[in-house]
Scaffold this motif. Sequence first.
Motif, PDB file in Angstrom:
ATOM      1  N   ARG A 258     -25.810  10.293 -45.962  1.00 25.49           N
ATOM      2  CA  ARG A 258     -25.957   8.974 -45.341  1.00 25.49           C
ATOM      3  C   ARG A 258     -26.824   9.138 -44.102  1.00 25.49           C
ATOM      4  O   ARG A 258     -26.526   9.954 -43.227  1.00 25.49           O
ATOM      5  CB  ARG A 258     -24.588   8.421 -44.950  1.00 25.49           C
ATOM      6  N   LEU A 259     -27.903   8.384 -44.053  1.00 27.84           N
ATOM      7  CA  LEU A 259     -28.791   8.340 -42.897  1.00 27.84           C
ATOM      8  C   LEU A 259     -28.586   7.005 -42.201  1.00 27.84           C
ATOM      9  O   LEU A 259     -28.658   5.955 -42.847  1.00 27.84           O
ATOM     10  CB  LEU A 259     -30.252   8.460 -43.351  1.00 27.84           C
ATOM     11  N   THR A 260     -28.306   7.052 -40.909  1.00 28.04           N
ATOM     12  CA  THR A 260     -28.304   5.845 -40.089  1.00 28.04           C
ATOM     13  C   THR A 260     -29.370   6.035 -39.034  1.00 28.04           C
ATOM     14  O   THR A 260     -29.352   7.019 -38.299  1.00 28.04           O
ATOM     15  CB  THR A 260     -26.934   5.600 -39.427  1.00 28.04           C
ATOM     16  N   ALA A 261     -30.325   5.092 -38.995  1.00 29.15           N
ATOM     17  CA  ALA A 261     -31.435   5.185 -38.052  1.00 29.15           C
ATOM     18  C   ALA A 261     -31.523   3.895 -37.244  1.00 29.15           C
ATOM     19  O   ALA A 261     -31.351   2.804 -37.785  1.00 29.15           O
ATOM     20  CB  ALA A 261     -32.746   5.417 -38.801  1.00 29.15           C
ATOM     21  N   TRP A 262     -31.789   4.053 -35.955  1.00 27.50           N
ATOM     22  CA  TRP A 262     -32.018   2.915 -35.074  1.00 27.50           C
ATOM     23  C   TRP A 262     -33.478   2.978 -34.641  1.00 27.50           C
ATOM     24  O   TRP A 262     -33.910   3.950 -34.028  1.00 27.50           O
ATOM     25  CB  TRP A 262     -31.088   2.975 -33.872  1.00 27.50           C
ATOM     26  N   VAL A 263     -34.214   1.932 -34.996  1.00 21.19           N
ATOM     27  CA  VAL A 263     -35.664   1.898 -34.770  1.00 21.19           C
ATOM     28  C   VAL A 263     -35.948   0.996 -33.574  1.00 21.19           C
ATOM     29  O   VAL A 263     -35.552  -0.174 -33.552  1.00 21.19           O
ATOM     30  CB  VAL A 263     -36.401   1.390 -36.028  1.00 21.19           C
ATOM     31  N   ARG A 264     -36.668   1.548 -32.578  1.00 21.85           N
ATOM     32  CA  ARG A 264     -37.017   0.820 -31.363  1.00 21.85           C
ATOM     33  C   ARG A 264     -38.483   0.439 -31.372  1.00 21.85           C
ATOM     34  O   ARG A 264     -39.293   1.086 -32.017  1.00 21.85           O
ATOM     35  CB  ARG A 264     -36.744   1.697 -30.129  1.00 21.85           C
ATOM     36  N   GLY A 265     -38.804  -0.588 -30.608  1.00 19.72           N
ATOM     37  CA  GLY A 265     -40.184  -1.034 -30.467  1.00 19.72           C
ATOM     38  C   GLY A 265     -40.298  -2.504 -30.826  1.00 19.72           C
ATOM     39  O   GLY A 265     -39.328  -3.258 -30.764  1.00 19.72           O
ATOM     40  N   GLN A 266     -41.495  -2.901 -31.208  1.00 22.35           N
ATOM     41  CA  GLN A 266     -41.719  -4.274 -31.671  1.00 22.35           C
ATOM     42  C   GLN A 266     -41.457  -4.275 -33.181  1.00 22.35           C
ATOM     43  O   GLN A 266     -42.375  -4.101 -33.984  1.00 22.35           O
ATOM     44  CB  GLN A 266     -43.144  -4.731 -31.375  1.00 22.35           C
ATOM     45  N   VAL A 267     -40.182  -4.444 -33.543  1.00 21.20           N
ATOM     46  CA  VAL A 267     -39.777  -4.309 -34.939  1.00 21.20           C
ATOM     47  C   VAL A 267     -39.017  -5.525 -35.465  1.00 21.20           C
ATOM     48  O   VAL A 267     -38.538  -5.498 -36.593  1.00 21.20           O
ATOM     49  CB  VAL A 267     -38.956  -3.020 -35.158  1.00 21.20           C
ATOM     50  N   GLN A 268     -38.918  -6.566 -34.652  1.00 16.46           N
ATOM     51  CA  GLN A 268     -38.302  -7.800 -35.127  1.00 16.46           C
ATOM     52  C   GLN A 268     -39.356  -8.905 -35.145  1.00 16.46           C
ATOM     53  O   GLN A 268     -40.242  -8.949 -34.298  1.00 16.46           O
ATOM     54  CB  GLN A 268     -37.110  -8.187 -34.258  1.00 16.46           C
TER      55      GLN A 268
END
Length: 103
Positions: free
Chosen positions: A16-26
């Motif tokens: 299981r990989l859980t990743a939190w992606v930061r930046g202009q991603v929404q």
Amino acid sequence: MDRPTPPSAGDSGPVRLTAWVRGQVQGVGFRWHTRARALAIGELRGFALNLADGRVQVVAEGDRERCLLLLEWLRGGDTPGRVTGVTEIWDTPRGGYEGFSVR
């Protein structure tokens, strides 16, 4: 605190990989593109979710190599928007997902 590392090449079985992606991603189609990439990689289950703080959380379960391919894509330059960082943790799968969804 040490950051957990991805399973080594000698590890077998699903992860299981859980990743939190930061930046202009929404607001840029990031979750939909993540889903499309996960489906293209194949045999991954999980989801991509917008968080209130502007990050996107990605949970993927499948074999190690496929999860690593998704993580590599998340960190690469082909994502929509602008990724400034990705933090990940690795664990054993919990199951309960049908395919890969956008939440």
